[in-house]
Scaffold this active site. Structure first.
Site, PDB file in Angstrom:
ATOM      1  N   TRP A 101       0.456  -1.176  -0.133  1.00 44.58           N
ATOM      2  CA  TRP A 101       0.484  -0.235  -0.433  1.00 44.58           C
ATOM      3  C   TRP A 101       0.810   1.595  -0.206  1.00 44.58           C
ATOM      4  O   TRP A 101       0.813   1.821  -1.112  1.00 44.58           O
ATOM      5  CB  TRP A 101      -1.223   0.176   1.754  1.00 44.58           C
ATOM      6  CG  TRP A 101      -2.373  -1.215   0.936  1.00 44.58           C
ATOM      7  CD1 TRP A 101      -2.345  -2.521   1.596  1.00 44.58           C
ATOM      8  CD2 TRP A 101      -2.599  -1.110  -0.196  1.00 44.58           C
ATOM      9  NE1 TRP A 101      -3.313  -2.885   1.224  1.00 44.58           N
ATOM     10  CE2 TRP A 101      -3.696  -2.462   0.632  1.00 44.58           C
ATOM     11  CE3 TRP A 101      -3.132  -0.378  -1.039  1.00 44.58           C
ATOM     12  CZ2 TRP A 101      -4.919  -3.102  -0.592  1.00 44.58           C
ATOM     13  CZ3 TRP A 101      -4.300  -0.832  -2.281  1.00 44.58           C
ATOM     14  CH2 TRP A 101      -4.969  -1.745  -1.871  1.00 44.58           C
ATOM     15  N   ASP A 171      -1.293   6.549   6.435  1.00 46.38           N
ATOM     16  CA  ASP A 171      -2.297   5.400   6.310  1.00 46.38           C
ATOM     17  C   ASP A 171      -2.706   4.601   7.687  1.00 46.38           C
ATOM     18  O   ASP A 171      -1.706   3.802   7.023  1.00 46.38           O
ATOM     19  CB  ASP A 171      -2.595   4.888   4.566  1.00 46.38           C
ATOM     20  CG  ASP A 171      -2.827   4.392   4.622  1.00 46.38           C
ATOM     21  OD1 ASP A 171      -4.017   4.017   5.028  1.00 46.38           O
ATOM     22  OD2 ASP A 171      -3.122   2.686   3.319  1.00 46.38           O
ATOM     23  N   LYS A 195     -11.822  -1.470   7.005  1.00 43.73           N
ATOM     24  CA  LYS A 195     -10.862  -2.960   7.547  1.00 43.73           C
ATOM     25  C   LYS A 195     -11.731  -3.395   9.229  1.00 43.73           C
ATOM     26  O   LYS A 195     -11.795  -3.810   9.639  1.00 43.73           O
ATOM     27  CB  LYS A 195      -9.698  -2.619   7.370  1.00 43.73           C
ATOM     28  CG  LYS A 195      -8.989  -1.558   6.361  1.00 43.73           C
ATOM     29  CD  LYS A 195      -8.862  -3.310   5.422  1.00 43.73           C
ATOM     30  CE  LYS A 195      -9.186  -2.870   3.835  1.00 43.73           C
ATOM     31  NZ  LYS A 195      -7.693  -1.973   3.502  1.00 43.73           N
TER      32      LYS A 195
HETATM   33  C1  LIG Z   1      -7.649  -1.870   1.693  1.00 43.15           C
HETATM   34  C2  LIG Z   1      -5.961  -0.651   2.231  1.00 43.15           C
HETATM   35  C3  LIG Z   1      -5.969  -0.097   1.030  1.00 43.15           C
HETATM   36  C4  LIG Z   1      -7.028   0.419  -0.181  1.00 43.15           C
HETATM   37  O1  LIG Z   1      -7.908   0.463   0.490  1.00 43.15           O
HETATM   38  P1  LIG Z   1      -9.406   0.972  -0.891  1.00 43.15           P
HETATM   39  O2  LIG Z   1     -10.658   1.473  -0.682  1.00 43.15           O
HETATM   40  O3  LIG Z   1      -9.678  -0.355  -1.373  1.00 43.15           O
HETATM   41  O4  LIG Z   1      -8.657   2.392  -1.706  1.00 43.15           O
HETATM   42  C5  LIG Z   1      -4.676   1.349   1.190  1.00 43.15           C
HETATM   43  N1  LIG Z   1      -4.164   1.155   2.167  1.00 43.15           N
HETATM   44  C6  LIG Z   1      -3.948  -0.470   3.344  1.00 43.15           C
HETATM   45  C7  LIG Z   1      -3.168   0.297   4.168  1.00 43.15           C
HETATM   46  C8  LIG Z   1      -5.544  -1.066   2.758  1.00 43.15           C
HETATM   47  O5  LIG Z   1      -5.662  -2.414   4.172  1.00 43.15           O
END
Ligand SMILES: *Cc1c(COP(=O)(O)O)cnc(C)c1O
Length: 362
Positions: A101, A171, A195
């Site tokens: 990511w 993030d 998540k």
């Molecule tokens: C799942 C995830 C993403 C991507 O998320 P989307 O909503 O599908 O774009 C980005 N960063 C992390 C850390 C993730 O776990």
């Protein structure tokens, strides 16, 4: 049908209590005679829902008044572009690459400016967090970027990097609200909620006001990605993901009732320890990352024998322990133990693993 123990990395398990409440309110929310799904986002009833969600989030994370909260759309992946577009006033940013990511964010940002990779753990398949206490931070970097919890590889920053005064952008998609956080250490904290917080389709951003400025760094920034406009309009520039925000609000209340994020952290540590302790004692299964960097949320493990791993996943699924297949780049298994995974689920998983180990040796 019975509910399963769902170990999916995302979209993922939500608190049963929240789902039941939402079900009870499905046809008639709070005397409105309609579902939240059917309600105008400009109605008083909906305004109260989004206001309360923001207030509860601010309480949970102790968000200071000089930070804006934004409920946005487009996936965490859209923020990979929004971050540089809004923040790259000097056209420079530093990225720490600790997984897929972070790497995707780094690649996306290259479209908008000069992007430096200042640390990486790719040399060992992202199985650790590099020492970030004294990195070569670029003098005119607009920000330093991390992915705080690596969903795929199962590592987490236990201490935030020393950014030498530059704003930290993190993030936090897969560790959001799993433990207390000191918001003042961040310039921007953001994540997709699917998540650990709610249904897919909502991203939450917590942005230090001075970083928003009067306009985004790049003049071509689409209105929908313009943090100034979106925060001025209080997440209601256009139709927000109304139902998703409503569910997030319920999860915030659930967390508050539980005792807040310190209480949640204690529970998460207890759950993760059950699985890690077993992995450390097992002769069949083993964890894949350095112990000091282990995530409380995503726990990858392997047997090292593909047919046996397939058998494990198949038999576990039959027992109601689902979505345990690891990411294709790591192989093996991964158990995501998000906030809403009950401790009973972890106990059942470990009991099943012990039984599987007793019947299958290499
Ligand atoms: C799942 C995830 C993403 C991507 O998320 P989307 O909503 O599908 O774009 C980005 N960063 C992390 C850390 C993730 O776990």
């Amino acid at each position: 049908m019975e509910r399963v123990y769902n170990f999916s990395a995302g979209p993922a398990v939500l608190p049963e209590e929240v789902l039941k409440e939402a079900a009870a309110e499905m046809l008639n929310y709070n005397g409105s005679g309609m579902s939240v799904m059917e309600m105008s986002h400009r109605s008083k009833t909906y305004q109260a829902i989004i206001d309360e969600a923001e207030k509860d989030l601010r309480d949970l994370l102790n968000i200071p008044a000089n930070y804006k909260v934004l409920f946005a759309q487009g996936g965490a992946s859209l923020q990979f572009a929004s971050v540089p577009m809004n923040l790259m006033r000097n056209g420079v940013a530093d990225y720490i690459i600790t997984g897929q990511w972070a790497k995707k964010a780094y690649q996306e940002a290259q479209k908008y400016g000069k992007v430096n990779k200042i640390a990486s753990s790719e040399d060992k398949i992202f199985s650790y967090i590099p020492d970030c206490s004294d990195l070569p931070i670029t003098d005119n970097a607009d920000y330093v970027y991390i992915c705080e919890n690596n969903t795929i590889y199962g590592t987490k920053f236990k201490t935030l990097p020393n950014t030498k005064g530059k704003p930290l952008v993190a993030d936090v998609s897969s560790c959001f609200l799993s433990e207390p956080a000191d918001i003042t250490k961040y310039g921007v904290m953001y994540g997709g909620v699917q998540k650990n917080v709610g249904p897919s389709g909502v991203q939450i951003l917590i942005i230090r006001e001075d970083l928003i400025g009067e306009k985004p760094a790049l003049a071509c920034t689409p209105t929908m990605m313009n943090w100034k406009i979106q925060t001025d309009e209080k997440s209601l520039y256009n139709t927000p993901p109304t139902y998703g925000i409503y569910i997030c609000g319920k999860v915030f209340k659930w967390l508050k009732k539980l005792g807040g994020l310190s209480a949640m952290k204690e529970i998460n540590e207890k759950k993760a320890a059950i699985l890690y302790n077993y992995l450390d004692s097992s002769k069949l299964f083993r964890g894949t990352v350095e112990k000091k960097d282990r995530s409380l949320m995503n726990i990858p493990f392997v047997i090292g024998n593909e047919p046996l791993e397939e058998k494990f996943i198949k038999e576990a699924t039959k027992e109601g322990l689902t979505s345990l297949k690891g990411h294709r780049t790591v192989g093996g298994m991964r158990a995501s133990l998000y906030n809403a995974m009950p401790i009973e689920g972890v106990n059942k998983l470990v009991a099943f693993m012990k039984d599987f180990e007793s019947k299958n040796s290499l």
